[in-house]
Motif scaffolding. Structure first.
Motif, PDB file in Angstrom:
ATOM      1  N   HIS A  65       0.983  -1.271   0.091  1.00 32.57           N
ATOM      2  CA  HIS A  65      -0.007  -0.095  -0.060  1.00 32.57           C
ATOM      3  C   HIS A  65       0.813   1.126   0.051  1.00 32.57           C
ATOM      4  CE1 HIS A  65      -3.666   2.604   1.109  1.00 32.57           C
ATOM      5  NE2 HIS A  65      -2.768   3.048   1.749  1.00 32.57           N
ATOM      6  N   SER A  66       0.521   2.129  -0.725  1.00 29.98           N
ATOM      7  CA  SER A  66       1.265   3.374  -0.952  1.00 29.98           C
ATOM      8  C   SER A  66       0.356   4.848  -0.921  1.00 29.98           C
ATOM      9  CB  SER A  66       2.292   3.429  -2.041  1.00 29.98           C
ATOM     10  OG  SER A  66       1.429   3.342  -3.204  1.00 29.98           O
ATOM     11  N   SER A  67      -1.008   4.389  -1.010  1.00 31.31           N
ATOM     12  CA  SER A  67      -2.019   5.467  -1.100  1.00 31.31           C
ATOM     13  C   SER A  67      -2.050   6.016  -2.282  1.00 31.31           C
ATOM     14  CB  SER A  67      -1.749   6.474  -0.060  1.00 31.31           C
ATOM     15  OG  SER A  67      -1.210   7.695  -0.464  1.00 31.31           O
ATOM     16  N   ASN A  68      -3.376   6.800  -2.663  1.00 29.63           N
ATOM     17  CA  ASN A  68      -3.519   7.310  -3.825  1.00 29.63           C
ATOM     18  C   ASN A  68      -2.971   8.805  -4.073  1.00 29.63           C
ATOM     19  OD1 ASN A  68      -5.063   5.436  -5.615  1.00 29.63           O
ATOM     20  ND2 ASN A  68      -6.431   5.214  -3.689  1.00 29.63           N
ATOM     21  N   LEU A  69      -1.955   9.194  -3.275  1.00 26.61           N
ATOM     22  CA  LEU A  69      -1.313  10.336  -3.226  1.00 26.61           C
ATOM     23  C   LEU A  69      -0.073  10.041  -4.279  1.00 26.61           C
ATOM     24  CD1 LEU A  69      -1.177  11.332   0.412  1.00 26.61           C
ATOM     25  CD2 LEU A  69      -2.826  12.210  -1.351  1.00 26.61           C
ATOM     26  N   GLU A 260     -16.360  10.689 -21.441  1.00 27.70           N
ATOM     27  CA  GLU A 260     -17.270  11.899 -21.133  1.00 27.70           C
ATOM     28  C   GLU A 260     -17.923  11.823 -19.706  1.00 27.70           C
ATOM     29  OE1 GLU A 260     -20.693  11.934 -23.602  1.00 27.70           O
ATOM     30  OE2 GLU A 260     -21.137  13.911 -22.946  1.00 27.70           O
ATOM     31  N   VAL A 261     -18.427  10.730 -19.229  1.00 24.50           N
ATOM     32  CA  VAL A 261     -19.177  10.769 -17.727  1.00 24.50           C
ATOM     33  C   VAL A 261     -17.995  10.646 -16.899  1.00 24.50           C
ATOM     34  CG1 VAL A 261     -20.738   9.415 -16.405  1.00 24.50           C
ATOM     35  CG2 VAL A 261     -21.054   9.679 -18.964  1.00 24.50           C
ATOM     36  N   GLY A 262     -16.826   9.788 -16.956  1.00 23.87           N
ATOM     37  CA  GLY A 262     -15.943   9.697 -15.911  1.00 23.87           C
ATOM     38  C   GLY A 262     -15.303  11.098 -15.590  1.00 23.87           C
ATOM     39  N   ASP A 263     -14.994  11.870 -16.523  1.00 26.25           N
ATOM     40  CA  ASP A 263     -14.444  12.995 -16.375  1.00 26.25           C
ATOM     41  C   ASP A 263     -15.307  14.074 -15.683  1.00 26.25           C
ATOM     42  OD1 ASP A 263     -11.983  12.037 -17.476  1.00 26.25           O
ATOM     43  OD2 ASP A 263     -12.118  12.998 -19.320  1.00 26.25           O
ATOM     44  N   ALA A 264     -16.201  13.731 -15.550  1.00 22.86           N
ATOM     45  CA  ALA A 264     -16.993  14.766 -14.403  1.00 22.86           C
ATOM     46  C   ALA A 264     -16.575  14.679 -13.006  1.00 22.86           C
ATOM     47  CB  ALA A 264     -18.559  14.418 -14.653  1.00 22.86           C
ATOM     48  N   MET A 265     -16.028  13.352 -12.702  1.00 24.39           N
ATOM     49  CA  MET A 265     -15.315  13.348 -11.610  1.00 24.39           C
ATOM     50  C   MET A 265     -14.040  13.970 -11.408  1.00 24.39           C
ATOM     51  SD  MET A 265     -17.797  11.935  -9.838  1.00 24.39           S
ATOM     52  CE  MET A 265     -17.256  10.837  -8.187  1.00 24.39           C
ATOM     53  N   GLY A 266     -13.960  15.163 -11.200  1.00 24.34           N
ATOM     54  CA  GLY A 266     -12.692  15.679 -11.306  1.00 24.34           C
ATOM     55  C   GLY A 266     -11.908  15.824  -9.829  1.00 24.34           C
ATOM     56  N   PRO A 267     -10.672  16.434  -9.763  1.00 26.36           N
ATOM     57  CA  PRO A 267      -9.771  16.183  -8.514  1.00 26.36           C
ATOM     58  C   PRO A 267     -10.505  16.462  -7.278  1.00 26.36           C
ATOM     59  CG  PRO A 267      -8.630  17.283 -10.194  1.00 26.36           C
ATOM     60  CD  PRO A 267     -10.237  17.277 -10.919  1.00 26.36           C
ATOM     61  N   GLY A 268     -10.581  15.842  -6.404  1.00 24.91           N
ATOM     62  CA  GLY A 268     -11.175  15.901  -4.938  1.00 24.91           C
ATOM     63  C   GLY A 268     -12.632  15.616  -4.907  1.00 24.91           C
ATOM     64  N   THR A 269     -13.290  15.157  -5.902  1.00 29.53           N
ATOM     65  CA  THR A 269     -14.763  14.653  -5.993  1.00 29.53           C
ATOM     66  C   THR A 269     -14.991  13.450  -5.317  1.00 29.53           C
ATOM     67  OG1 THR A 269     -14.627  13.842  -8.364  1.00 29.53           O
ATOM     68  CG2 THR A 269     -15.482  16.103  -7.781  1.00 29.53           C
ATOM     69  N   HIS A 270     -13.943  12.718  -5.173  1.00 31.93           N
ATOM     70  CA  HIS A 270     -14.085  11.441  -4.452  1.00 31.93           C
ATOM     71  C   HIS A 270     -12.763  10.721  -3.986  1.00 31.93           C
ATOM     72  CE1 HIS A 270     -16.596   8.022  -3.636  1.00 31.93           C
ATOM     73  NE2 HIS A 270     -16.274   7.243  -4.533  1.00 31.93           N
ATOM     74  N   GLY A 271     -12.824   9.751  -3.349  1.00 30.67           N
ATOM     75  CA  GLY A 271     -11.451   9.069  -2.937  1.00 30.67           C
ATOM     76  C   GLY A 271     -11.767   8.017  -1.975  1.00 30.67           C
ATOM     77  N   GLY A 276      -7.863   0.295  -4.510  1.00 36.18           N
ATOM     78  CA  GLY A 276      -6.698   0.342  -5.683  1.00 36.18           C
ATOM     79  C   GLY A 276      -5.337   0.041  -5.262  1.00 36.18           C
ATOM     80  N   ASN A 277      -5.233  -0.392  -3.848  1.00 32.17           N
ATOM     81  CA  ASN A 277      -3.886  -0.397  -3.513  1.00 32.17           C
ATOM     82  C   ASN A 277      -3.298  -1.445  -4.348  1.00 32.17           C
ATOM     83  OD1 ASN A 277      -3.919  -3.104  -2.331  1.00 32.17           O
ATOM     84  ND2 ASN A 277      -3.798  -1.704  -0.138  1.00 32.17           N
ATOM     85  N   ALA A 278      -2.025  -1.572  -4.180  1.00 33.30           N
ATOM     86  CA  ALA A 278      -0.998  -2.580  -5.067  1.00 33.30           C
ATOM     87  C   ALA A 278      -1.376  -3.736  -4.817  1.00 33.30           C
ATOM     88  CB  ALA A 278       0.427  -2.221  -4.893  1.00 33.30           C
TER      89      ALA A 278
END
Ligand code: PLP
Length: 401
Positions: A65-69, A260-271, A276-278
């Motif tokens: 694990h390293s985080s999504n940062l 088109e749809v996925g890009d509506a979720m911009g930075p900070g909208t979800h997390g 998705g860790n390694a």
């Protein structure tokens, strides 16, 4: 059963498993069980699959694990492969199905917000559906007994009866963001929507600017004999939630979307901290290695046909116990005439693990690597279970067994 420190949320059988291989599990009671439940459609490659064991143990010695940062190469590869194999261009990785459906609901709402229509947040969902246990997923499922006691349900879900296209049409209004649907209702009792219904739904969504959100958490990753169940109908969604089989038993899910749809979720909208860790994505990639290999899904479809034919023969042989068989591929349901929990118990007593579902159905969800010999043995055990139940029914009715 001994008292436990755990929440009492589950009605557990007094049985645990020490080890397993393929479709087989070794019980704490010393008996060998054929696992036609796969931990509710999760252990897609069976137990202790060598490629998954090797991948997990190999990755465990590198980075968990390293985080999504930071960038995570296994996650990027996992997403690229899912996109290459589906309609999708964007992926958000989660730890579970309910997080995947939650992400799908947020994505659908956010898409309309980003396109200047924040009023379009309502989601049309189907009676009998199950989308998970978080508050938005519960509201989408709409089952009263799961919502009871948890305060007001999240607003913005409109429920329509199973399979009534005209009612769906009438339910879509100016504030509708999406229609959300499982191509085959799993928890609801293996209830497949007709291919024509799904095609009409796709067209209706296109005509009204409504997003089609598929919940393929249970039907996905080969369960029905295609990588995703919607492929049988020849349609593609705008957003799709997946989980269960994609991790083969490791907690993993994902929300897939068009660009088109996925890009509506911009930075900070979800997390998500873990999503998705390694370690999880390495296992997901290993599952994809197997499931996407040439010929694998054809074999699943073939085994599915064999299973369904043999189940139909069991239904014919035990009309007091079973009414019908329904489902696609290795996602089959037996509609019962006796209470389905009795059938699940009798099957377990005969050494076969099955899973109950709504509509008095027993689910058979063997691992995708199930062999013809496993199916043969499972049918024998089911037949024995049905015979034992018939004897009990006769005794209850005052006859002789
Ligand atoms: N969606 C469907 C169709 C499911 O079958 C399930 C679980 O059974 C979920 C969502 C929720 O998945 P999870 O239990 O991993 O949160």
């Amino acid at each position: 059963m001994a008292t436990s420190a755990l929440y009492k949320t589950y009605a557990r059988a007094d049985l645990s498993f020490e080890s397993g291989e393929g479709a087989w599990l070794n019980g704490s009671d010393g008996l060998r069980y054929l696992d036609f439940g796969s931990g509710v459609a999760v252990t897609s490659l069976g137990h202790a699959h060598p490629h998954l064991v090797e991948t997990l143990t190999g990755m465990a010695g590198k980075v968990w694990h390293s985080s999504n940062l930071f960038r995570i190469s296994e996650q990027e590869r996992f997403a690229e492969r899912l996109c290459a194999a589906t309609f999708a261009d964007r992926v958000f990785v989660t730890n579970s199905g309910t997080e995947a459906t939650e992400a799908a609901i947020k994505t659908a709402r956010r898409y309309h917000f980003a396109n200047g229509a924040p009023n379009r947040y309502r989601i049309v969902a189907f009676e009998g559906a199950f989308h998970g246990r978080t508050m938005a997923a519960l509201a989408a499922g709409g089952t009263a007994k799961y919502l009871e006691g948890f305060g007001p349900a999240l607003e913005g879900f409109d429920h329509v009866p199973f399979g009534d296209f005209e009612v769906v049409k009438a339910a879509i209004g100016p504030d509708t963001a999406a229609v959300m649907i499982e191509p085959v209702q799993g928890e609801g009792g293996i209830r497949p929507f007709a291919n024509e219904f799904l095609r009409n739904l796709r067209q209706l969504c296109d005509d009204t600017g409504t997003l089609l959100v598929l919940d393929e958490v249970q039907t996905g990753i080969g369960r029905t004999g295609r990588l995703f169940a919607h492929e049988w109908a020849g349609i593609t969604p705008d957003v799709m939630a997946i989980a269960k089989g994609v991790g083969g038993g490791f907690p993993l899910g994902a929300c897939l979307a068009t660009a088109e749809v996925g890009d509506a979720m911009g930075p900070g909208t979800h997390g998500s901290t873990y999503g998705g860790n390694a370690l999880a994505c390495a296992v997901g990639n290993a599952v994809l290695d197997v499931v996407l290999a040439p010929g694998f899904l054809d074999r699943v479809a073939e085994q599915g046909i064999i299973l369904k034919q043999k189940l139909a023969a069991v239904v014919d042989a035990h009309p007091r116990i079973f009414e019908s068989v329904r489902g696609e591929g290795l996602m089959q349901g037996l509609k019962c005439r006796v209470p389905s929990p009795d059938v699940v118990l009798a099957a377990r007593e005969a050494g076969l693990i099955t899973i109950g579902a709504g509509d008095n159905v027993v689910r058979l969800l063997p691992p995708l690597v199930v062999t013809a010999a496993d199916i043969e043995e499972a049918i024998d055990r089911l037949d024995r279970a049905a015979t034992a139940l018939e004897a009990r029914e006769l005794t209850k009715a005052g006859g002789t067994a």
